[in-house]
Scaffold this active site. Structure first.
Site, PDB file in Angstrom:
ATOM      1  N   ASP A  40       0.819  -1.208   0.000  1.00  9.21           N
ATOM      2  CA  ASP A  40       0.000   0.000   0.000  1.00  9.21           C
ATOM      3  C   ASP A  40       0.863   1.273   0.000  1.00  9.21           C
ATOM      4  OD1 ASP A  40       1.011  -0.408   2.478  1.00  9.21           O
ATOM      5  OD2 ASP A  40      -0.862  -0.041   3.564  1.00  9.21           O
ATOM      6  N   HIS A 244      22.037   2.301 -20.585  1.00  6.78           N
ATOM      7  CA  HIS A 244      21.161   2.632 -19.455  1.00  6.78           C
ATOM      8  C   HIS A 244      21.600   1.900 -18.195  1.00  6.78           C
ATOM      9  CE1 HIS A 244      17.756   3.997 -22.382  1.00  6.78           C
ATOM     10  NE2 HIS A 244      18.741   4.848 -22.292  1.00  6.78           N
ATOM     11  N   ASP A 261      25.792  10.218 -16.228  1.00  7.41           N
ATOM     12  CA  ASP A 261      24.655  10.801 -16.960  1.00  7.41           C
ATOM     13  C   ASP A 261      23.576  11.041 -15.916  1.00  7.41           C
ATOM     14  OD1 ASP A 261      22.478  11.444 -18.525  1.00  7.41           O
ATOM     15  OD2 ASP A 261      22.732   9.790 -19.945  1.00  7.41           O
ATOM     16  N   ASP A 272      19.716  17.360 -18.203  1.00  7.09           N
ATOM     17  CA  ASP A 272      20.161  16.040 -18.692  1.00  7.09           C
ATOM     18  C   ASP A 272      21.599  16.209 -19.185  1.00  7.09           C
ATOM     19  OD1 ASP A 272      20.467  13.554 -19.821  1.00  7.09           O
ATOM     20  OD2 ASP A 272      18.903  13.797 -21.347  1.00  7.09           O
ATOM     21  N   HIS A 351      23.062   5.205 -30.780  1.00  4.79           N
ATOM     22  CA  HIS A 351      21.883   6.024 -30.471  1.00  4.79           C
ATOM     23  C   HIS A 351      21.943   7.338 -31.246  1.00  4.79           C
ATOM     24  CE1 HIS A 351      24.205   8.680 -27.752  1.00  4.79           C
ATOM     25  NE2 HIS A 351      24.759   7.594 -27.248  1.00  4.79           N
ATOM     26  N   HIS A 355      17.722  14.850 -28.233  1.00  8.40           N
ATOM     27  CA  HIS A 355      16.255  14.791 -28.134  1.00  8.40           C
ATOM     28  C   HIS A 355      15.770  16.120 -27.581  1.00  8.40           C
ATOM     29  CE1 HIS A 355      16.968  14.124 -23.803  1.00  8.40           C
ATOM     30  NE2 HIS A 355      17.907  13.268 -24.177  1.00  8.40           N
ATOM     31  N   HIS A 362      12.743  13.170 -22.408  1.00 12.37           N
ATOM     32  CA  HIS A 362      12.612  12.992 -23.862  1.00 12.37           C
ATOM     33  C   HIS A 362      11.312  13.713 -24.200  1.00 12.37           C
ATOM     34  CE1 HIS A 362      15.279   9.146 -23.643  1.00 12.37           C
ATOM     35  NE2 HIS A 362      15.913  10.254 -23.367  1.00 12.37           N
ATOM     36  N   GLU A 386      24.353  14.925 -27.573  1.00  6.12           N
ATOM     37  CA  GLU A 386      24.991  13.895 -26.756  1.00  6.12           C
ATOM     38  C   GLU A 386      25.594  12.740 -27.559  1.00  6.12           C
ATOM     39  OE1 GLU A 386      22.185  11.350 -24.560  1.00  6.12           O
ATOM     40  OE2 GLU A 386      20.592  12.757 -25.083  1.00  6.12           O
ATOM     41  N   TYR A 390      31.257   3.984 -27.902  1.00  3.69           N
ATOM     42  CA  TYR A 390      31.225   2.884 -26.934  1.00  3.69           C
ATOM     43  C   TYR A 390      31.965   1.697 -27.529  1.00  3.69           C
ATOM     44  CZ  TYR A 390      27.431   6.011 -25.752  1.00  3.69           C
ATOM     45  OH  TYR A 390      26.701   7.137 -25.484  1.00  3.69           O
ATOM     46  N   ARG A 414      30.428   9.395 -23.437  1.00  2.00           N
ATOM     47  CA  ARG A 414      29.326  10.210 -23.988  1.00  2.00           C
ATOM     48  C   ARG A 414      29.488  11.600 -23.389  1.00  2.00           C
ATOM     49  NH1 ARG A 414      25.598   7.157 -22.943  1.00  2.00           N
ATOM     50  NH2 ARG A 414      24.704   7.851 -20.976  1.00  2.00           N
ATOM     51  N   GLU A 416      27.273  15.112 -23.047  1.00  2.00           N
ATOM     52  CA  GLU A 416      25.898  15.600 -23.279  1.00  2.00           C
ATOM     53  C   GLU A 416      25.688  16.972 -22.649  1.00  2.00           C
ATOM     54  OE1 GLU A 416      22.798  13.222 -21.390  1.00  2.00           O
ATOM     55  OE2 GLU A 416      21.290  14.043 -22.759  1.00  2.00           O
TER      56      GLU A 416
HETATM   57  N1  GLY Z   1      19.650  10.273 -19.702  1.00  2.00           N
HETATM   58  C1  GLY Z   1      18.769  10.021 -20.754  1.00  2.00           C
HETATM   59  C2  GLY Z   1      19.270  10.558 -22.016  1.00  2.00           C
HETATM   60  O1  GLY Z   1      20.379  11.029 -22.070  1.00  2.00           O
HETATM   61  O2  GLY Z   1      18.576  10.604 -22.976  1.00  2.00           O
HETATM   62 MN    MN Z   2      19.703  12.849 -23.080  1.00  2.06          MN
HETATM   63 MN    MN Z   3      21.418  11.881 -20.440  1.00  2.80          MN
END
Ligand code: GLY
Ligand code: MN
Ligand code: MN
Length: 443
Positions: A40, A244, A261, A272, A351, A355, A362, A386, A390, A414, A416
């Site tokens: 609950d 992820h 990240d 982000d 990727h 975004h 996103h 970003e 890899y 990465r 970003e």
């Molecule tokens: N952390 C999610 C992205 O970079 O899209």
């Molecule tokens: Mn991102």
């Molecule tokens: Mn990110």
């Protein structure tokens, strides 16, 4: 000083702008559901972004209806009624009177009256705008009312002949941030940047990834953020090759690159940011080469973020820089045009380069206007840039491409940033987090 919350007048203006697009239609928006963590105990409530954008109302069990054609009531809210006993357990509710006073509804009802009161706000609409979502019970409610009204259509000569998703009318508004929204985005970016800087000065060999995560998330809350905008990724060494990765339970070793990240939410607007830096203070030669290539790709991509450019241009630029760099290193082989066309770089970069960013990490809004044509960037858009490279320990090259020598394996990078499109170009909202090799090595 904390930025001001969005003013009631701005919420009203958003509804008016949307209603002008609805014509003779009525639109229905539902609040987010509550979600059970276990037994609950519930997760902290997170409002639906469309609902919040139009109302600023942050309670569950609510429905907003916009009926621009209605003579008396154009903005209707159905909400949880006041209930002092329940409020003792779950907190304050504005209730029916409170929402007309504070949220500008022309009329409000208890959510328990939805069944009875909703039809009058749909009956003379020519269509119902509603996003068929995950709440199947509410989907059924909307469809059932629509069916009833359609059954009456031959006798009434009026009624909603179509059910249509409202996203193509609403999301273009969310894609262009107002001055007040930008203050909130800037604050989310400021806190997120501070958290990254704190994490970098704290990181050292022997600590665990979760301890770095704790420093980051401590800063989010300490500075007035709501908490992480998404599960924080703190990935040492080859963990960075898992896009992820959220286990965050590995011990940092001298010589690891640490990829973080993480971004915070501030009044539901999100930061982000990703950075990667050497835990021991010095890049290995391979780490440095890959890092500098990703950085060059990111800088050249950011230069493509300006009004009038098609959305994909910054992604295409990043891909080209990465492909040419990997060709120079012998990690790819052949003709760059063919590698790009046949996506043979994808084992290294799988990727897209960014975004939209806003109320959702996103964020809402189309990337394409038709099958062939990308959205054009315009002032007020906020997006991430970003790129990453890899080289997983067990990377499998694309067909016809060379095997990757051992010394490159396990490097994941990465970088970003969050970028605002301005009248003349762009502004990097997260520029306060260093990314030059010299700054990362001088620790
Ligand atoms: N952390 C999610 C992205 O970079 O899209
Ligand atoms: Mn991102
Ligand atoms: Mn990110």
């Amino acid at each position: 000083m904390s930025p001001a919350p969005i003013a009631p007048a701005e919420y009203r203006q958003r509804r008016e702008t949307l209603m002008a697009r609805l014509g003779q239609g009525s639109a229905i928006f539902q609040s987010a559901p509550t979600a059970v963590m276990h037994n609950d105990v519930e997760y902290v409530f997170r409002q639906d972004s469309d609902f919040y954008y139009l109302t600023g109302f942050n309670e569950p069990e609510a429905v907003a209806v916009l009926a621009p054609w209605h003579e008396e009531h154009r903005f209707i809210l159905f909400v949880q009624p006041k209930d002092l006993e329940k409020e003792t357990w779950t907190g304050f509710r504005y209730g029916v009177e409170g929402v007309t006073e504070h949220f500008g509804a022309d009329i409000a009802y208890s959510i328990t009256e939805l069944e009875e009161k909703l039809p009058q706000y749909l009956a003379k609409a020519d269509r119902i705008y509603y996003h068929l979502g995950r709440d199947h019970h509410f989907n059924d409610t909307v469809i059932r009312h629509w069916q009833k009204l359609m059954a009456a259509y031959p006798r009434q000569g009026t009624g909603p002949r179509a059910l249509e998703n409202p996203h193509h009318l609403l999301h273009p508004l969310r894609q262009v941030k107002s001055a007040a929204e930008l203050s909130l985005v800037r604050e989310a970016c400021r806190i997120s940047s501070e958290a990254h800087n704190r994490a970098r000065s704290f990181a050292r060999p022997g600590l665990y990834e979760y301890q770095i995560q704790a420093e980051i998330e401590h800063t989010f809350r300490l500075q007035g953020g709501m908490g992480p905008a998404y599960p924080s990724i703190v990935a040492a060494g080859s963990n960075a090759c898992v896009l992820h990765y959220v286990n965050n339970n590995t011990q940092l070793q001298a010589g690891d690159l640490l990829l973080i990240d993480a971004g915070c939410a501030y009044d539901y607007y999100n930061g982000d940011i990703t950075r990667a830096f050497p835990v021991g203070g010095r890049f290995t030669p391979e780490q440095k080469i890959i890092y500098e290539l990703a950085l060059e790709a990111q800088k050249q991509a950011i230069a493509e973020v300006k009004p009038g450019n098609p959305y994909n241009q910054f992604h295409d630029r990043a891909v080209r820089v990465i492909v040419e760099g990997l060709l120079d290193l012998g990690l790819l082989a052949g003709d760059p045009e063919e590698i790009i066309k046949e996506e043979k770089y994808k084992p290294f970069y799988m990727h897209r380069t960014g975004h939209w960013l806003g109320l959702d990490v996103h964020d809402a809004g189309a990337y394409k206007v038709d099958e062939e044509t990308w959205q054009t960037l315009q002032p007020g858009n906020v997006l991430t840039v970003e790129p990453g490279i890899y080289i997983s320990p067990d990377i499998k090259p694309a067909e016809g491409q060379p095997e990757v020598p051992t010394q490159w394996r396990g490097v994941g990078v990465r970088i970003e940033d969050d970028v605002l499109v301005t009248e003349t170009g762009n502004e990097v909202l997260t520029a306060g987090v260093p990314k030059e090799v010299a700054d990362l090595e001088s620790l």
